[in-house]
Design a protein around this motif. Structure first.
Motif, PDB file in Angstrom:
ATOM      1  N   ASN A   1       7.057  -2.078 -12.558  1.00 34.58           N
ATOM      2  CA  ASN A   1       6.771  -2.830 -14.307  1.00 34.58           C
ATOM      3  C   ASN A   1       5.669  -2.578 -15.122  1.00 34.58           C
ATOM      4  OD1 ASN A   1       8.924  -3.598 -15.827  1.00 34.58           O
ATOM      5  ND2 ASN A   1       7.807  -5.468 -15.469  1.00 34.58           N
ATOM      6  N   SER A   2       4.195  -2.284 -14.216  1.00 35.13           N
ATOM      7  CA  SER A   2       2.861  -2.996 -14.869  1.00 35.13           C
ATOM      8  C   SER A   2       2.498  -0.768 -15.242  1.00 35.13           C
ATOM      9  CB  SER A   2       1.637  -3.498 -14.634  1.00 35.13           C
ATOM     10  OG  SER A   2       3.024  -4.646 -14.661  1.00 35.13           O
ATOM     11  N   GLY A   3       3.078  -0.570 -14.786  1.00 36.34           N
ATOM     12  CA  GLY A   3       2.655   1.476 -14.624  1.00 36.34           C
ATOM     13  C   GLY A   3       2.088   2.132 -13.693  1.00 36.34           C
ATOM     14  N   ASN A   4       1.580   0.791 -12.327  1.00 41.14           N
ATOM     15  CA  ASN A   4       1.445   1.405 -11.035  1.00 41.14           C
ATOM     16  C   ASN A   4       1.659   2.041 -10.001  1.00 41.14           C
ATOM     17  OD1 ASN A   4      -0.876  -0.786 -11.772  1.00 41.14           O
ATOM     18  ND2 ASN A   4       0.546  -2.234 -11.178  1.00 41.14           N
ATOM     19  N   ARG A   5       1.198   3.105  -9.453  1.00 46.13           N
ATOM     20  CA  ARG A   5       1.586   3.945  -8.674  1.00 46.13           C
ATOM     21  C   ARG A   5       2.168   3.302  -7.383  1.00 46.13           C
ATOM     22  NH1 ARG A   5      -2.742   6.340 -10.992  1.00 46.13           N
ATOM     23  NH2 ARG A   5      -1.817   7.759 -12.162  1.00 46.13           N
ATOM     24  N   LEU A   6       3.987   3.233  -7.116  1.00 46.39           N
ATOM     25  CA  LEU A   6       3.790   2.734  -5.933  1.00 46.39           C
ATOM     26  C   LEU A   6       2.953   3.432  -4.601  1.00 46.39           C
ATOM     27  CD1 LEU A   6       7.896   2.154  -7.476  1.00 46.39           C
ATOM     28  CD2 LEU A   6       5.855   0.513  -6.778  1.00 46.39           C
ATOM     29  N   GLY A   7       3.379   4.504  -4.868  1.00 48.68           N
ATOM     30  CA  GLY A   7       2.758   5.151  -3.317  1.00 48.68           C
ATOM     31  C   GLY A   7       3.427   6.691  -3.192  1.00 48.68           C
ATOM     32  N   VAL A   8       3.399   6.982  -2.433  1.00 46.87           N
ATOM     33  CA  VAL A   8       3.489   8.801  -1.383  1.00 46.87           C
ATOM     34  C   VAL A   8       4.694   8.703  -0.444  1.00 46.87           C
ATOM     35  CG1 VAL A   8       1.028   8.876  -2.480  1.00 46.87           C
ATOM     36  CG2 VAL A   8       1.945   8.907  -0.242  1.00 46.87           C
ATOM     37  N   TYR A   9       5.157  10.059  -0.510  1.00 48.09           N
ATOM     38  CA  TYR A   9       6.237  10.010   0.478  1.00 48.09           C
ATOM     39  C   TYR A   9       5.286  12.131   0.272  1.00 48.09           C
ATOM     40  CZ  TYR A   9       9.383  12.090  -2.423  1.00 48.09           C
ATOM     41  OH  TYR A   9      10.011  13.392  -3.484  1.00 48.09           O
ATOM     42  N   SER A  10       5.668  12.294   1.982  1.00 49.05           N
ATOM     43  CA  SER A  10       5.540  13.858   2.258  1.00 49.05           C
ATOM     44  C   SER A  10       6.167  14.184   3.265  1.00 49.05           C
ATOM     45  CB  SER A  10       3.980  13.471   3.238  1.00 49.05           C
ATOM     46  OG  SER A  10       3.967  13.018   4.417  1.00 49.05           O
ATOM     47  N   MET A  11       6.517  15.793   2.917  1.00 51.77           N
ATOM     48  CA  MET A  11       7.349  16.297   3.867  1.00 51.77           C
ATOM     49  C   MET A  11       7.097  17.323   4.451  1.00 51.77           C
ATOM     50  SD  MET A  11      11.469  17.266   2.998  1.00 51.77           S
ATOM     51  CE  MET A  11      11.312  19.005   2.296  1.00 51.77           C
ATOM     52  N   THR A  12       7.328  17.325   6.975  1.00 49.14           N
ATOM     53  CA  THR A  12       6.525  17.773   8.086  1.00 49.14           C
ATOM     54  C   THR A  12       7.975  19.079   7.984  1.00 49.14           C
ATOM     55  OG1 THR A  12       5.172  16.091   7.295  1.00 49.14           O
ATOM     56  CG2 THR A  12       5.265  17.502   9.482  1.00 49.14           C
ATOM     57  N   PHE A  13       7.775  19.862   7.846  1.00 49.01           N
ATOM     58  CA  PHE A  13       8.429  21.189   9.173  1.00 49.01           C
ATOM     59  C   PHE A  13       7.812  20.642  10.604  1.00 49.01           C
ATOM     60  CE2 PHE A  13       9.420  21.775   4.393  1.00 49.01           C
ATOM     61  CZ  PHE A  13      11.376  22.801   5.022  1.00 49.01           C
ATOM     62  N   ASP A  14       8.745  21.159  11.312  1.00 46.74           N
ATOM     63  CA  ASP A  14       7.950  21.503  12.352  1.00 46.74           C
ATOM     64  C   ASP A  14       8.605  22.494  13.322  1.00 46.74           C
ATOM     65  OD1 ASP A  14       7.142  21.279  14.603  1.00 46.74           O
ATOM     66  OD2 ASP A  14       8.105  19.010  15.535  1.00 46.74           O
ATOM     67  N   PRO A  15       7.984  23.533  13.574  1.00 42.27           N
ATOM     68  CA  PRO A  15       8.532  25.248  14.120  1.00 42.27           C
ATOM     69  C   PRO A  15       8.835  24.581  14.835  1.00 42.27           C
ATOM     70  CG  PRO A  15       6.032  25.373  13.461  1.00 42.27           C
ATOM     71  CD  PRO A  15       6.395  23.993  13.262  1.00 42.27           C
TER      72      PRO A  15
END
Length: 213
Positions: free
Chosen positions: A107-121
């Motif tokens: 609500n105050s414009g702060n970045r909530l976080g991150v996510y990543s997506m990983t492929f495993d051959p």
């Protein structure tokens, strides 16, 4: 005579200058008969449901449980392609890296976080080969990393591809049907950095793209 000769030289110089004041434009491309359709299980939705702010670490980031999605890429014929992902919440990731994608802002414009997506051959199969190896290009397909079985995070500025040749630097091979499992890892910013005075939805959104080579 000298004046006429001088004028002729000046005119010649002007003509050359005019002749070099143009440039040609070429528009090129290649329409291929093959087409690929990517799909993710659960409609590509990762839902963590509701959790209390007290479940988040105060001083450090909080890792949420790892989630898995099935991925399938079906082409109407074997074709060389790579994958990349575009962040639809660009600028909201709390880490500046092409493999991390944003979860929006509080609500105050702060970045909530991150996510990543990983492929495993090791968890990826193709219809026309027994074993798949991952490869990656950070040069738009001009050069490729030596193919291997190591997990690879998909990036927004690099290409991720698959080949049936281990140790190859030739890039992806032509694949008709690809299937496997991808791992999604989500990290929430430290509680002290967030305004959690109201309900705050995680708002991650990205687009997985097939790039034809």
């Amino acid at each position: 005579m000298k004046r006429h000769l001088l004028c002729s030289l000046l005119l010649c110089g002007s003509a050359q200058a005019l002749a070099t004041s143009t440039v040609d434009l070429s528009v090129q491309g290649l329409i291929i008969p093959a087409a690929c359709l990517p799909q993710l299980s659960s409609g590509g939705l990762i839902d963590y449901g509701k959790f209390a702010q007290q479940d988040l670490n105060l001083e450090t980031a909080t890792r949420l449980p790892v989630k898995n999605l099935h991925i399938g890429i079906a082409c109407n014929g074997p074709v060389r392609y790579a994958l990349r992902m575009a962040d639809n919440r660009d600028g909201s990731a709390m880490v500046n890296s092409e493999i991390y994608y944003g979860l929006g802002f509080d609500n105050s414009g702060n970045r909530l976080g991150v996510y990543s997506m990983t492929f495993d051959p090791r968890q990826t199969q193709a219809s026309n080969t027994a074993q798949i190896y991952g490869t990656e290009s950070t040069t738009g397909g001009l050069a490729w990393r030596t193919s291997n079985l190591n997990p690879i995070d998909i990036g927004s500025r690099s290409y991720l591809g698959f080949t049936d040749v281990e140790g190859s630097v030739s890039g992806p091979t032509a694949i008709g049907i690809l299937g496997g499992m991808v791992t999604v890892q989500t990290v929430i910013n430290a509680r002290k950095n967030l305004d959690l005075s109201v309900e705050t939805p995680l708002d991650g959104s990205a687009t997985l793209e097939v790039v034809y080579l």
